[in-house]
Design an enzyme around this catalytic site. Structure first.
Site, short mmCIF file in Angstrom:
data_model
loop_
_atom_site.label_atom_id
_atom_site.label_comp_id
_atom_site.label_asym_id
_atom_site.label_seq_id
_atom_site.Cartn_x
_atom_site.Cartn_y
_atom_site.Cartn_z
N ASP A 31 -1.01 1.02 -4.64
CA ASP A 31 -1.78 -0.11 -5.16
C ASP A 31 -3.19 0.31 -5.56
O ASP A 31 -4.02 -0.54 -5.90
CB ASP A 31 -1.82 -1.27 -4.16
CG ASP A 31 -2.61 -0.97 -2.91
OD1 ASP A 31 -2.59 0.20 -2.46
OD2 ASP A 31 -3.24 -1.90 -2.36
N SER A 91 0.83 -1.20 0.00
CA SER A 91 0.00 0.00 0.00
C SER A 91 0.87 1.25 0.00
O SER A 91 1.69 1.44 -0.88
CB SER A 91 -0.96 -0.04 1.19
OG SER A 91 -1.88 1.02 1.13
#
Length: 571
Positions: free
Chosen positions: A299, A146
């Site tokens: 992401d 992330s």
């Protein structure tokens, strides 16, 4: 330390490759502190899966910890899913080693006679969630960390419904993983079972994103000037195409941040929650007079939205503000189309703004509130098939429109944010004015987040001690207000601190504490599931009689939050 040394020496055996053995031997000889951090625990699944620093060791992301997780998943699938041919789809982001790790994971699955669909190049996490159901797979895996720093990577597992794993599958998989020795990992790939995928899935994903994120047929989308940045991440693979497909033509991409790069060279942190991350985008917006800025994390599951405030300056919305505006917009659309019949709901989480609950209630729609993390919102969709899921979000800049993706989805949420902005502009309003109108209608809610980093073994103990102190010696007053209740999600109890009455909380256990006053002031505390941090969430509110007074009320609420932080000695 002797236990750690013995654990580390196991990584000097022929089970592990020469490069790994060399790395561990160097640590044993020259860096015992780093060695201890790498072996004092095993990498665990948190709210976002398995995430950590890359390197050799049991508390690191590497070929062996990923292989062990995948072998455990394979064993669980084989024992619990009754299908002749099991299948798993794999995606990965722009981070260092993500492509290599994705192939390692594919090798282990195929070695266990599981069919693998492997994306040919980096793809957004929401596309992985979509692909699980689109390809009728039994599970999905995405290699991502992330918005964490460049030295991190991670591994998230999705189930057949497209949502991240939840009970009982999460604990079932973890038990299988924990029961494994590294020597039991089967890395011997069956290449015939690995199929590369790409454009065909992209096409259907973008079509569905546009269908769910572009709801109004009579909007002049060409009149909205958009600045978009992928912050060097995967969204460049999908968001520009989705905007084009939806009919937005005045889109300006921050070119310096277009190329995927795991070093994230132009930002301190690729986190759209932080204004600094979107500085290049907002500067470009000011140069060209853009209406809205959209930035996504690496992401592409969360998005930051900056819009013009009442003075015409670019203002970064927080995740709570964005989710409130988008939820209100969706509810109005459903109402206009006569689709609200009492069988709908929106989703939120325990640390997100309660304003979204008030907005939904004003339309006669209920809000289901779950633990932190979008896997719990996806679980709501699965648990209540008789109800229509309209949309849902959480404070950490994530939103999910409908249920074709079962995770936070910055592709569709980008389209929805632009939809809100385009229609508002067409009607002589703005995204920000829509937010102020909600504040006038309901109440002005102001939220603030503090994250305190505590690294390593000692840091983890400090975080647990802070939570223990707050649990066992409750705060009784903040800013002159008595604390009315304490919700302890670890103990599954809600205690009225004034009367002493205790009621049960019907949710899975989680190490979260929430204090609340009679006026709605809230303080929540929880450890991060993916980073060495403890997080404190503050929420205060006050009536707003007119949009013109928003600045004054906001300043008063900000001051209140700062007084509370000072009282708690957190500054």
């Amino acid at each position: 330390m002797n236990d750690i040394l013995e654990k580390a020496k196991q990584w000097l055996t022929p089970i592990f490759d020469a490069e790994t053995q060399t790395e561990i031997q160097e640590l044993i000889t020259n860096n015992p502190d780093d060695l201890a951090d790498r072996f004092y625990k095993d990498m665990e699944f948190g709210t976002g899966g398995m995430r950590g620093t890359m390197g050799a060791g049991t508390n690191r992301i590497n070929k062996y910890t990923l292989g062990r997780a995948t072998q455990g998943l394979s064993n669980y699938l084989i024992e619990n899913v009754d299908k002749e041919q099991l299948s798993v789809v794999i995606a990965y982001d722009c981070r260092h080693n993500s492509k290599k790790f994705a192939k390692v994971v594919a090798d282990v699955l195929s070695a266990n006679n599981i069919k693998v669909f492997l994306f040919e190049d980096l793809r957004p996490t929401p596309e992985l969630s979509f692909a699980v159901r689109h390809l009728d797979c039994d599970a999905g895996i995405v290699l991502t960390a992330s918005h964490n720093p460049p030295e991190y990577n991670g591994y998230k597992v999705y189930w057949a419904d497209g949502g991240q794993i939840v009970p009982p599958n999460d604990s079932g998989i973890i038990n299988k993983v924990n029961a494994l020795e590294f020597s039991e990992i089967n890395f011997d790939a069956n290449e015939e079972l690995i199929e590369m995928i790409g454009a065909d899935v992209d096409k259907v994903f973008i079509e569905n994103s546009v269908k769910n994120g572009s709801l109004s047929p009579n909007i002049d989308r060409k009149n909205l000037k958009i600045v978009f940045t992928s912050l060097h991440g995967t969204s460049i693979m999908s968001v520009p195409d989705a905007l084009s497909e939806a009919g937005y033509t005045d889109v300006h991409i921050v070119e310096e941040q277009r190329k995927p790069d795991g070093d994230f060279p132009t930002v301190k942190s690729p986190n759209p929650e932080e204004p600094e991350a979107l500085e290049m985008a907002t500067n470009l917006a000011n140069e060209i007079g853009a209406d809205i800025v959209i930035g996504t994390d690496p992401d592409c599951d969360r998005l930051g939205v900056a819009v013009r405030d009442m003075d015409g300056s670019m203002k970064l919305m927080n995740g709570n503000q964005t989710m409130v505006v988008m939820t209100d917009f969706l509810l109005r659309k459903w109402k206009e189309e006569g689709k609200l019949n009492g069988k709908q709901f929106v989703g939120s989480t325990i640390v997100s703004t309660e304003l979204v609950n008030d907005v939904a209630a004003s339309f006669g729609v209920g809000t289901k509130v779950g633990l932190t993390g979008f896997k719990w919102i996806a679980k709501m969709v699965k648990d209540f098939p008789e109800l229509n899921f309209i949309g849902g979000g959480e404070e950490s800049f994530g939103y999910m429109v409908g249920d074709f993706v079962r995770d936070k989805d910055a592709v569709t949420a980008t389209l929805l944010a632009c939809e809100v902005a385009a229609l508002a502009k067409q009607n002589g309003s703005s995204f920000y004015k829509e937010l102020l109108d909600i504040y006038v209608r309901e109440s002005f809610y102001k939220e603030h987040l503090i994250s305190i980093t505590k690294k390593g073994m000692d840091g983890a103990a400090e975080i647990q001690q802070m939570l223990s102190d707050m649990r066992n010696n409750p705060i009784t007053e903040v800013d002159g207000e008595k604390i009315e209740s304490l919700c302890d999600y670890q103990a599954s109890t809600k205690k009225n601190l004034i009367t002493g009455d205790v009621t049960e909380i019907d949710m899975p256990k989680s190490n979260v504490l929430i204090y609340q006053t009679a006026s709605g002031t809230r303080i929540a505390a929880r450890p991060s599931g993916t980073e060495p941090k403890i997080k404190f969430y503050f929420s205060v509110n006050a009536p707003l009689d007119a949009a013109e007074n928003a600045e004054k009320v906001e300043a008063e609420l900000d001051a209140k939050i700062q007084r509370i932080i000072k009282e708690m000695k957190l500054n």
